[in-house]
Design an enzyme around this catalytic site. Structure first.
Site, PDB file in Angstrom:
ATOM      1  N   ALA A 196       1.036  -0.935   0.105  1.00  0.00           N
ATOM      2  CA  ALA A 196       0.197   0.183  -0.071  1.00  0.00           C
ATOM      3  C   ALA A 196       0.668   1.703  -0.131  1.00  0.00           C
ATOM      4  O   ALA A 196       2.141   1.297   0.604  1.00  0.00           O
ATOM      5  CB  ALA A 196      -0.564   0.432   1.401  1.00  0.00           C
ATOM      6  N   GLU A 252       5.465  -5.114   7.611  1.00  0.00           N
ATOM      7  CA  GLU A 252       4.267  -3.966   7.681  1.00  0.00           C
ATOM      8  C   GLU A 252       4.317  -3.508   9.532  1.00  0.00           C
ATOM      9  O   GLU A 252       4.343  -2.294   9.742  1.00  0.00           O
ATOM     10  CB  GLU A 252       3.346  -4.290   8.143  1.00  0.00           C
ATOM     11  N   GLY A 293       1.146  -5.230   0.996  1.00  0.00           N
ATOM     12  CA  GLY A 293      -0.028  -5.191   0.084  1.00  0.00           C
ATOM     13  C   GLY A 293       0.268  -5.901  -1.289  1.00  0.00           C
ATOM     14  O   GLY A 293      -1.017  -6.611  -2.059  1.00  0.00           O
ATOM     15  N   GLU A 300       0.253  -9.401  -0.346  1.00  0.00           N
ATOM     16  CA  GLU A 300      -1.604  -9.890  -0.076  1.00  0.00           C
ATOM     17  C   GLU A 300      -2.442  -9.885  -1.172  1.00  0.00           C
ATOM     18  O   GLU A 300      -2.666 -11.021  -1.829  1.00  0.00           O
ATOM     19  CB  GLU A 300      -2.017  -8.431   0.898  1.00  0.00           C
TER      20      GLU A 300
HETATM   21  N1  COA Z   1       4.371   3.583  -0.497  1.00  0.00           N
HETATM   22  C1  COA Z   1       5.160   4.193  -0.547  1.00  0.00           C
HETATM   23  N2  COA Z   1       6.053   4.566  -1.438  1.00  0.00           N
HETATM   24  C2  COA Z   1       6.946   3.740  -1.611  1.00  0.00           C
HETATM   25  C3  COA Z   1       6.784   2.292  -1.220  1.00  0.00           C
HETATM   26  C4  COA Z   1       5.760   2.550  -0.081  1.00  0.00           C
HETATM   27  N3  COA Z   1       4.545   0.559   0.184  1.00  0.00           N
HETATM   28  N4  COA Z   1       7.553   1.847  -1.546  1.00  0.00           N
HETATM   29  C5  COA Z   1       8.682   2.461  -2.620  1.00  0.00           C
HETATM   30  N5  COA Z   1       8.224   3.966  -2.444  1.00  0.00           N
HETATM   31  C6  COA Z   1       9.004   5.481  -3.130  1.00  0.00           C
HETATM   32  C7  COA Z   1       9.607   5.394  -2.244  1.00  0.00           C
HETATM   33  O1  COA Z   1       8.987   6.677  -1.368  1.00  0.00           O
HETATM   34  C8  COA Z   1      10.776   5.999  -3.505  1.00  0.00           C
HETATM   35  O2  COA Z   1      10.014   6.910  -4.076  1.00  0.00           O
HETATM   36  P1  COA Z   1      11.002   8.862  -3.742  1.00  0.00           P
HETATM   37  O3  COA Z   1      11.840   8.473  -5.155  1.00  0.00           O
HETATM   38  O4  COA Z   1       9.831   9.553  -4.518  1.00  0.00           O
HETATM   39  O5  COA Z   1      11.478   9.115  -2.706  1.00  0.00           O
HETATM   40  C9  COA Z   1      10.626   4.693  -4.707  1.00  0.00           C
HETATM   41  O6  COA Z   1       9.011   4.386  -4.406  1.00  0.00           O
HETATM   42  C10 COA Z   1      11.726   3.895  -5.013  1.00  0.00           C
HETATM   43  O7  COA Z   1      11.636   3.156  -3.520  1.00  0.00           O
HETATM   44  P2  COA Z   1      12.704   3.596  -2.251  1.00  0.00           P
HETATM   45  O8  COA Z   1      12.966   3.005  -1.523  1.00  0.00           O
HETATM   46  O9  COA Z   1      13.505   4.899  -2.665  1.00  0.00           O
HETATM   47  O10 COA Z   1      13.912   1.642  -3.190  1.00  0.00           O
HETATM   48  P3  COA Z   1      14.698   1.052  -2.683  1.00  0.00           P
HETATM   49  O11 COA Z   1      15.079   0.102  -3.859  1.00  0.00           O
HETATM   50  O12 COA Z   1      15.805   1.856  -1.798  1.00  0.00           O
HETATM   51  O13 COA Z   1      13.858  -0.088  -1.343  1.00  0.00           O
HETATM   52  C11 COA Z   1      12.024  -1.176  -1.008  1.00  0.00           C
HETATM   53  C12 COA Z   1      12.783  -0.850  -1.794  1.00  0.00           C
HETATM   54  C13 COA Z   1      10.787  -1.762  -1.198  1.00  0.00           C
HETATM   55  C14 COA Z   1      13.505  -2.305   0.359  1.00  0.00           C
HETATM   56  C15 COA Z   1      11.756   0.424   0.079  1.00  0.00           C
HETATM   57  O14 COA Z   1      10.673   1.026  -1.101  1.00  0.00           O
HETATM   58  C16 COA Z   1      10.577   0.126   0.945  1.00  0.00           C
HETATM   59  O15 COA Z   1      10.679  -0.603   1.877  1.00  0.00           O
HETATM   60  N6  COA Z   1       9.680  -0.027   0.577  1.00  0.00           N
HETATM   61  C17 COA Z   1       7.677   0.233   1.990  1.00  0.00           C
HETATM   62  C18 COA Z   1       8.117  -0.905   1.338  1.00  0.00           C
HETATM   63  C19 COA Z   1       6.983  -1.272   2.899  1.00  0.00           C
HETATM   64  O16 COA Z   1       6.298  -1.110   3.679  1.00  0.00           O
HETATM   65  N7  COA Z   1       5.578  -2.146   2.097  1.00  0.00           N
HETATM   66  C20 COA Z   1       4.257  -1.754   2.667  1.00  0.00           C
HETATM   67  C21 COA Z   1       3.110  -0.710   3.126  1.00  0.00           C
HETATM   68  S1  COA Z   1       2.084  -0.407   4.365  1.00  0.00           S
END
Ligand code: COA
Length: 260
Positions: free
Chosen positions: A65, A134, A111, A114
Site C-alpha cells: 500500500a 508492516e 499489500g 496480499e
Molecule cells: N508506499 C509509497 N511509496 C513507496 C513505497 C510504499 N509502500 N515503497 C517505496 N516507495 C517509493 C519510495 O518512497 C521511492 O519514492 P521516491 O523516489 O519518490 O522517494 C520509490 O518508491 C523507490 O523506493 P526506494 O525506497 O527508493 O527504493 P529501494 O530500492 O531503495 O528500496 C524497498 C526498496 C522496497 C526496500 C523500500 O522502498 C521499502 O522498504 N518500501 C516500503 C515497503 C513497505 O513497507 N511496504 C508495506 C507498506 S504498508
C-alpha cells in the site's frame, strides 16, 4: 475507473493486468485500487477470458500500500475505507471464476504480497524477495495477509514472516508452498504465459468448478477474519508506534518504537 497506473490487455483467452507505477515500485494508491476493482468486474463478466495474469513493471511486483496515501487517513477512515476497499477488491480476484496467476518479477511486499496471495498461483523470478514489512512500520498486514498467509503456509511460518517482517527469497518461499515455481528472470513472462495457455486449453467450466471446489475446502478468510483484520488495522494505525514507523520511513531511518 481506469488509469495508466494499472493496465488490462487481452491475448486470446488470457487477460493480463499490469501494475504500472514503476517509479514507486508499484505501491498501490486509491486510483490503482479503483482500477483493479473495475477490471475485476469486467473479467468476472467476460466468459472469453480463461486465465488472468497479474504482473508488475520495473523492479517490483508491488511493494504494498502507498504509505504516503494511507498515513494521511484518520484511523476511522483507515477502517471505513482503505482497509475495507483492499479486502473487497482482493476478494474479487480470489473469487474470479477464472484462475489468477501472480507473476512476481521483483519485490513482493505487504499489500503486494496480499494481492499475490489472492491469486490462485504464484510464479516468481529467481531471487525475488517476499515480505510482510508492516510491523517494521508499527502496523499490521491488513488486506487479508494474516488470514491468507496462515492458510497457505501454516500459522507457524506465517507468524515467522509477519512477526519478523524479514524478507524471504522466492527459493525459500517455494519450499513453503508460498510460491508455486521459481524461474530465471528472463523466462518468467514466457513461463507464465505457457502455464496460462496450458490452463486455457482445458475445459473452462471444469477448471472453474475445480477452483471453486478447492477454495471451498480451504476458505482463506471467513467474515470474522476480515472484520477482525479491519479493526486491528485501524487500531494499529492509531498508535504512536505507527506514527513513528511512518515518520522513520519518510526520513529513511530506523524507527524507535515505544510500545504505545
Ligand atoms: N508506499 C509509497 N511509496 C513507496 C513505497 C510504499 N509502500 N515503497 C517505496 N516507495 C517509493 C519510495 O518512497 C521511492 O519514492 P521516491 O523516489 O519518490 O522517494 C520509490 O518508491 C523507490 O523506493 P526506494 O525506497 O527508493 O527504493 P529501494 O530500492 O531503495 O528500496 C524497498 C526498496 C522496497 C526496500 C523500500 O522502498 C521499502 O522498504 N518500501 C516500503 C515497503 C513497505 O513497507 N511496504 C508495506 C507498506 S504498508
Amino acid at each position: 475507473m481506469t488509469t495508466e497506473l494499472v493496465q488490462l490487455s487481452f491475448n486470446g483467452p488470457i487477460a493480463t493486468i499490469v501494475l504500472n507505477r514503476a517509479a514507486k515500485l508499484n505501491a498501490l494508491n486509491a486510483e490503482m485500487l479503483a482500477a483493479l476493482e473495475t477490471y475485476a468486474d469486467e473479467l468476472d463478466r467476460n466468459q472469453e477470458v480463461r486465465v488472468v495474469l497479474l504482473a508488475g513493471t520495473g523492479k517490483a511486483f508491488c511493494v504494498g500500500a502507498d504509505i504516503y496515501e494511507w498515513s494521511d487517513l484518520s484511523p476511522l477512515e483507515m477502517g471505513r475505507r482503505w482497509i475495507r476497499d483492499g479486502h473487497r477488491i482482493f476478494a474479487r480476484y480470489a473469487r474470479l471464476p477464472q484462475p489468477v496467476i501472480a507473476v512476481l518479477n521483483g519485490y513482493t511486499f505487504g499489500g503486494g504480497l496480499e494481492l499475490a496471495l489472492a491469486a490462485d498461483l504464484r510464479l516468481a523470478a529467481e531471487g525475488v524477495q517476499l515480505s510482510f514489512p508492516e510491523v517494521k512500520l508499527g502496523i499490521i498486514p491488513g488486506w487479508g495477509g494474516t488470514q491468507r498467509l496462515a492458510q497457505l503456509i501454516g500459522p507457524s511460518r506465517a507468524k515467522q514472516m509477519i512477526f519478523s517482517g524479514e524478507r524471504v527469497a522466492a527459493e525459500q518461499a517455494e519450499t513453503w508452498g508460498l510460491v508455486n515455481e521459481v524461474v530465471p528472470p528472463e523466462k518468467l513472462a514466457e513461463q507464465a504465459l505457457e502455464l496460462a495457455r496450458t490452463i486455457a486449453a482445458n475445459g473452462p467450466v471444469a477448471v472453474q468448478l475445480t477452483k471453486q471446489l478447492i477454495d471451498a475446502a480451504f476458505p482463506a478468510s471467513g467474515d470474522s477474519g476480515v472484520v477482525l483484520e479491519t479493526l486491528a488495522g485501524s487500531l494499529a494505525s492509531y498508535t504512536a508506534d505507527a506514527q513513528e514507523g511512518v515518520a522513520a520511513f519518510r526520513q529513511r531511518r530506523q524507527p524507535q518504537f515505544s510500545g504505545r
